[in-house]
Enzyme design. Structure first.
Site, PDB file in Angstrom:
ATOM      1  N   HIS A   9      10.230 114.667 -11.625  1.00 37.17           N
ATOM      2  CA  HIS A   9       9.927 115.534 -10.483  1.00 37.17           C
ATOM      3  C   HIS A   9      11.055 116.483 -10.105  1.00 37.17           C
ATOM      4  O   HIS A   9      10.927 117.184  -9.093  1.00 37.17           O
ATOM      5  CB  HIS A   9       9.595 114.683  -9.252  1.00 37.17           C
ATOM      6  CG  HIS A   9       8.222 114.131  -9.251  1.00 37.17           C
ATOM      7  ND1 HIS A   9       7.116 114.842  -8.852  1.00 37.17           N
ATOM      8  CD2 HIS A   9       7.757 112.908  -9.611  1.00 37.17           C
ATOM      9  CE1 HIS A   9       6.031 114.096  -8.959  1.00 37.17           C
ATOM     10  NE2 HIS A   9       6.391 112.910  -9.418  1.00 37.17           N
ATOM     11  N   LYS A  36      -1.725 123.326  -0.205  1.00 39.91           N
ATOM     12  CA  LYS A  36      -2.420 123.004   1.050  1.00 39.91           C
ATOM     13  C   LYS A  36      -2.592 124.246   1.917  1.00 39.91           C
ATOM     14  O   LYS A  36      -3.643 124.449   2.542  1.00 39.91           O
ATOM     15  CB  LYS A  36      -1.653 121.906   1.792  1.00 39.91           C
ATOM     16  CG  LYS A  36      -1.630 120.574   1.062  1.00 39.91           C
ATOM     17  CD  LYS A  36      -0.520 119.666   1.547  1.00 39.91           C
ATOM     18  CE  LYS A  36      -0.296 118.519   0.565  1.00 39.91           C
ATOM     19  NZ  LYS A  36       0.977 117.812   0.786  1.00 39.91           N
ATOM     20  N   LYS A  53       8.609 121.942   5.416  1.00 38.48           N
ATOM     21  CA  LYS A  53       8.985 121.125   4.258  1.00 38.48           C
ATOM     22  C   LYS A  53      10.349 120.506   4.540  1.00 38.48           C
ATOM     23  O   LYS A  53      11.010 120.860   5.517  1.00 38.48           O
ATOM     24  CB  LYS A  53       9.030 121.949   2.976  1.00 38.48           C
ATOM     25  CG  LYS A  53       9.885 123.211   3.056  1.00 38.48           C
ATOM     26  CD  LYS A  53       9.800 124.008   1.755  1.00 38.48           C
ATOM     27  CE  LYS A  53       8.460 124.678   1.633  1.00 38.48           C
ATOM     28  NZ  LYS A  53       7.847 124.516   0.329  1.00 38.48           N
ATOM     29  N   ARG A  54      10.729 119.587   3.695  1.00 41.55           N
ATOM     30  CA  ARG A  54      12.047 118.953   3.828  1.00 41.55           C
ATOM     31  C   ARG A  54      13.130 120.040   3.898  1.00 41.55           C
ATOM     32  O   ARG A  54      13.078 121.033   3.173  1.00 41.55           O
ATOM     33  CB  ARG A  54      12.262 118.033   2.626  1.00 41.55           C
ATOM     34  CG  ARG A  54      13.585 117.309   2.574  1.00 41.55           C
ATOM     35  CD  ARG A  54      13.523 116.236   1.487  1.00 41.55           C
ATOM     36  NE  ARG A  54      13.085 116.753   0.203  1.00 41.55           N
ATOM     37  CZ  ARG A  54      13.920 117.199  -0.753  1.00 41.55           C
ATOM     38  NH1 ARG A  54      15.229 117.173  -0.563  1.00 41.55           N
ATOM     39  NH2 ARG A  54      13.458 117.617  -1.911  1.00 41.55           N
ATOM     40  N   LYS A  89      15.578 125.038  -0.754  1.00 38.87           N
ATOM     41  CA  LYS A  89      14.290 125.464  -0.186  1.00 38.87           C
ATOM     42  C   LYS A  89      14.464 126.693   0.712  1.00 38.87           C
ATOM     43  O   LYS A  89      13.492 127.323   1.113  1.00 38.87           O
ATOM     44  CB  LYS A  89      13.639 124.307   0.570  1.00 38.87           C
ATOM     45  CG  LYS A  89      13.228 123.160  -0.367  1.00 38.87           C
ATOM     46  CD  LYS A  89      12.603 122.002   0.390  1.00 38.87           C
ATOM     47  CE  LYS A  89      12.283 120.832  -0.526  1.00 38.87           C
ATOM     48  NZ  LYS A  89      11.165 121.090  -1.433  1.00 38.87           N
ATOM     49  N   THR A 123       3.597 121.029  -3.360  1.00 40.58           N
ATOM     50  CA  THR A 123       2.182 120.818  -3.071  1.00 40.58           C
ATOM     51  C   THR A 123       1.807 121.418  -1.720  1.00 40.58           C
ATOM     52  O   THR A 123       0.642 121.686  -1.471  1.00 40.58           O
ATOM     53  CB  THR A 123       1.826 119.319  -3.071  1.00 40.58           C
ATOM     54  OG1 THR A 123       2.715 118.609  -2.208  1.00 40.58           O
ATOM     55  CG2 THR A 123       1.909 118.748  -4.480  1.00 40.58           C
TER      56      THR A 123
END
Length: 810
Positions: free
Chosen positions: A356, A656, A544-545, A550, A652
């Site tokens: 991952h 969504k 998100k985290r 990110k 993911t």
């Protein structure tokens, strides 16, 4: 479950009395929730047993999905939906004057995951059950989740997530199926008379692993699969009465607490030695318990363990369960009497591995001294795996010591878990096309050259049943009306919506649904934070985290730039924006926690400045979780998927958002690429460096953050504002480390490099949103093609191409 609301009401009142000894008008909401949950669980019990018997009777090949996380969310509403009893339950409660939504709100959210990894595992279980694929989950029953996030004075504060404070209505404890897991001690090899050797493990610490089973329902099917979670308990001596009698109260319970700590907390902070050991304990604990349970069950039902590969697949979700390789070898050799070669042949045909990440820090490795002391027998097996693997490398690459050293399972004083997983599995898959290619070309290149047949791609997916049918029922109803076919059971049929993308009636309904969802989220924000947001503004969302790659920081710098523009030109014509950011930072990840403080400080500054009026708002959503996500995704206009190209394995959340009609502003990273390819470049707003460009900078150098800072007046302003008193009462040095990450440490994740392209992308958003017919058509195209990213499609590929299992319907 119930034929009508009257039957439901009668059983509900009876169940409340029998469980709690109170009349319905005296029951608390928690008691009412528990009563309804017990009714649902009882109604599926026979199907649960029947499913298991069906698998055994037909000797079905079964999949066991090992994951340290299962972010399953709340079950009550979903399970009622899946057994087609949701409407009856709502109507029955309404007639009694009881709010179904308030009952659902008291259900604790299972603290079994952190983010994408755990949510993916939950989606996979959902899809396997929906498709009647014999597949079950195996994990840890954490007493406390990651943590409850509170924002106090703008800072993240971690509070215990005691989700098991009340009894879990969905699980069944199975003490008769408990197994003993061994830690520490000494291992000796004793030769028998026949020349074989017996392994003796002595003076170890025994830990009782007790399973708790949770039913995983298939949507409108006769299949109920199983999620087995293991709890760590003492075998005996729970309470040292002698120590207590002598006044040594702590000593009396210290052993009990040390054992129970194994399943106490998800991801204990591993910045100290004790918790590093605890993390390794956790990983071995659930792997050992799960495999012993599987083998024990298999032996009762089947003839020979030699046939295991034809009947069982162990799938390990990332490297956390990689100890399945040596543990399976231990069971086969030490407990079942197999020789090394036989055991290795079975193990490497049973275990499959999903990678991952390409982030070096996420490719786990454990110091050999810690590993050896905690797991002496497992270390012996890993060492032998390494020796034999290195020998095979020498035979293929004689004299190439550098290659062998890079590929070794044990090297530089560490056990490399990703290497162990690759060597001990028959399949290695990435989770997006570009991620898999990076694995093959870079991160695991040497392994791909040695084992090319093992590598394959399986792009992640999400369950449309939770993220659309449950989370956005009005949109699901619109799909029913426009498509008419059974798209819930065949999500690829959602593509039929595209032909209606310009239909005025469809667009009107879609716009009304979006606004209603935005009003719901606006009300939530007002209730939780006191901030009023305009549901007619663009809801621009990044949840998100919190992590440097990110790039929440890129989002923040752009918001600061917009703020500066509005202050400079109060008459600036911009579509009002509400920027919504949410996510948790790991407790020991101080940079990420500093980013949260940056977001909240910017929110305080902008939201209280009357000069901005309602053109710009910033909201940080506290304690992001599955149930909050179900509120956010349907309300979002813009999906911020802005990670540095090459860093996000798949994602993911992007799927969504897409499924609920948001338009993506994104880099060509992870599954973003496949989403853009699916919807077309006119329905996806692309910006930033490509994967090839990022990798070229990393490999060849040539990037100078100071040059970009000096050349762009907008960037100079916002970067300087980080430390020049711009945030008012916030100390000037609060964000020194953020500024230094951009300049002094040469902007590792290319925030400055991508800023201009990102700002241009948002100018495009502003222009596109003004044309609502165009925007709604883009939204409809995204919804239409999101069915391709259903986890049903992903699981179908896993089942046919890796697991070699078939659906087994009743």
């Amino acid at each position: 479950m119930f034929s009508n609301k009257t039957a439901f009401q009668k059983e509900f009142e009876k169940r409340t009395r029998s469980l709690f000894g109170v009349m319905l008008n005296e029951a608390t909401q928690t008691q009412m929730y528990t009563a309804i949950a017990s009714m649902v669980r009882e109604s599926i019990a026979e199907t649960w047993v029947h499913t298991n018997n069906r698998y055994l009777k037909k000797k079905a090949k079964q999949v066991y999905y090992f994951s340290l996380e299962f972010l399953v969310g709340k079950f009550l509403e979903q399970n009622l939906l899946y057994i087609n009893a949701l409407d009856v339950c709502r109507e029955g409660l309404d007639a009694l004057g009881i709010s179904f939504d308030e009952i659902c709100a008291v259900e604790p959210e299972a603290g079994l995951g952190n983010g994408g990894l755990g949510r993916l595992a939950a989606c996979f279980l959902d899809s396997m059950a929906a498709m009647s694929i014999p597949g079950h989950g195996c994990g840890i029953r954490y007493k406390y989740g990651l943590f409850n996030q509170k924002i106090i004075d703008g800072y993240q504060v971690e509070l215990p997530d005691n989700w098991l404070r009340e009894a879990n209505a969905w699980e069944i404890r199975k003490p008769e199926k408990a197994v003993v897991v061994r830690f520490g001690g000494s291992v000796t090899s004793v030769e028998r008379e026949d020349g074989s050797f017996e392994i003796k493990h002595e003076n170890y610490q025994p830990v009782l692993a007790v399973p708790y089973d949770t039913p995983i329902l298939g949507y409108r099917t006769h299949t109920v699969n199983n999620l087995r979670l293991w709890s760590a308990e003492t075998i005996n001596n729970e309470f040292d009465f002698a120590s207590f009698s002598q006044g040594h109260y702590t000593d009396a319970v210290s052993y009990k607490y040390s054992v129970e700590a194994i399943s106490e907390v998800l991801y204990p902070d591993d910045s100290n030695y004790t918790n590093k050991v605890l993390r390794l304990k956790q990983q071995y604990f659930f792997v050992s318990a799960g495999l012993m349970s599987i083998v024990r069950r298999y032996k009762k039902k089947m003839q020979s363990l030699a046939d295991l590969p034809d009947n069982i697949v162990i799938h390990i979700n990332d490297t956390h369960p990689a100890l399945a390789v040596p543990e399976f070898m231990r069971i086969l050799m030490d407990e079942e009497g197999y020789g090394w070669d036989e055991a290795w042949a079975i193990t490497t045909k049973v275990i499959a591995y999903t990678n991952h990440t390409i982030m070096p820090e996420a490719l786990e490795k454990w110091p050999t001294d810690v590993f050896r002391d905690l797991l002496p027998r497992i270390f012996m097996i890993v060492n032998e795996i390494n020796e034999r693997f290195c020998k095979s490398l020498w035979e293929k690459y004689p004299g190439d010591w550098d290659r062998i050293a890079q590929m070794a399972v044990i090297g530089d004083g560490y056990v490399r878990m990703a290497h162990l997983a690759v060597v001990g599995s028959f399949s290695v898959n990435g989770v997006a096309a570009v991620h898999t290619e990076i694995l093959k070309r870079d991160v695991l290149r040497l392994f791909y050259e040695f084992y090319p047949e093992k590598f394959n791609n399986k792009t992640n997916g999400i369950t449309h049943r939770r993220w659309l049918v449950k989370a956005n029922p009005q949109c699901a109803a619109l799909l029913d009306e426009m498509i008419k076919d059974d798209w819930v059971h065949n999500p690829l049929l959602m593509q039929k919506l595209e032909v209606h993308k310009s239909d005025a009636c469809m667009q009107g309904n879609l716009a009304a649904i979006k606004r209603e969802n935005k009003v719901r989220l606006s009300n939530y924000i007002k209730a939780k934070s006191g901030i009023s947001v305009d549901p007619d503004s663009i809801f621009d969302v990044q949840i998100k985290r919190i992590h440097a790659y990110k790039r929440q920081l890129l989002n923040v710098l752009h918001i600061m730039h917009l703020y500066n523009e509005i202050l400079e030109n109060p008459k600036l014509d911009v579509v009002p924006r509400t920027f919504i950011i949410g996510g948790k930072a790991a407790p020991s990840y101080y940079y990420a926690k500093n980013i949260i403080k940056l977001v909240t400080s910017l929110a305080d500054l902008i939201n209280t400045n009357p000069r901005v009026k309602d053109r710009l708002k910033v909201v940080f959503l506290e304690n992001y979780c599955v149930s909050l996500a179900e509120l956010v995704f349907p309300a979002s206009d813009i999906s911020e998927q802005i990670s540095t190209a090459s860093k996000e394995a798949s994602g993911t959340g992007n799927m969504k958002f897409m499924m609920n009609g948001a338009v993506t502003v994104g880099t060509m990273d992870g599954a973003n690429i496949e989403i853009r390819d699916m919807v077309g470049e006119d329905n996806f707003i692309t910006f930033g460096l490509s994967v090839a460009e990022v990798l070229a900078y990393y490999q060849n150098g040539g990037y100078n953050a100071w040059d970009i800072y000096a050349a762009d007046e907008r960037l100079r302003l916002v970067v300087d504002q980080l430390t020049n008193g711009f945030f008012g009462t916030v100390p000037r040095n609060e964000f020194n480390n953020v500024r230094r990450s951009l300049l002094d440490y040469n902007d590792e994740f290319f925030v400055l490099k991508d800023f201009d392209s990102y700002a241009a992308a948002h100018q495009k958003v502003d222009a596109l949103y003004r044309d609502q017919k165009k925007w709604l058509a883009m939204s409809a195209v995204n919804i239409a093609h999101s069915g391709a990213f259903s986890s049903d499609n992903t699981i179908r590929q896993y089942a046919s191409e890796i697991w070699k299992v078939s659906p087994l319907k009743s």
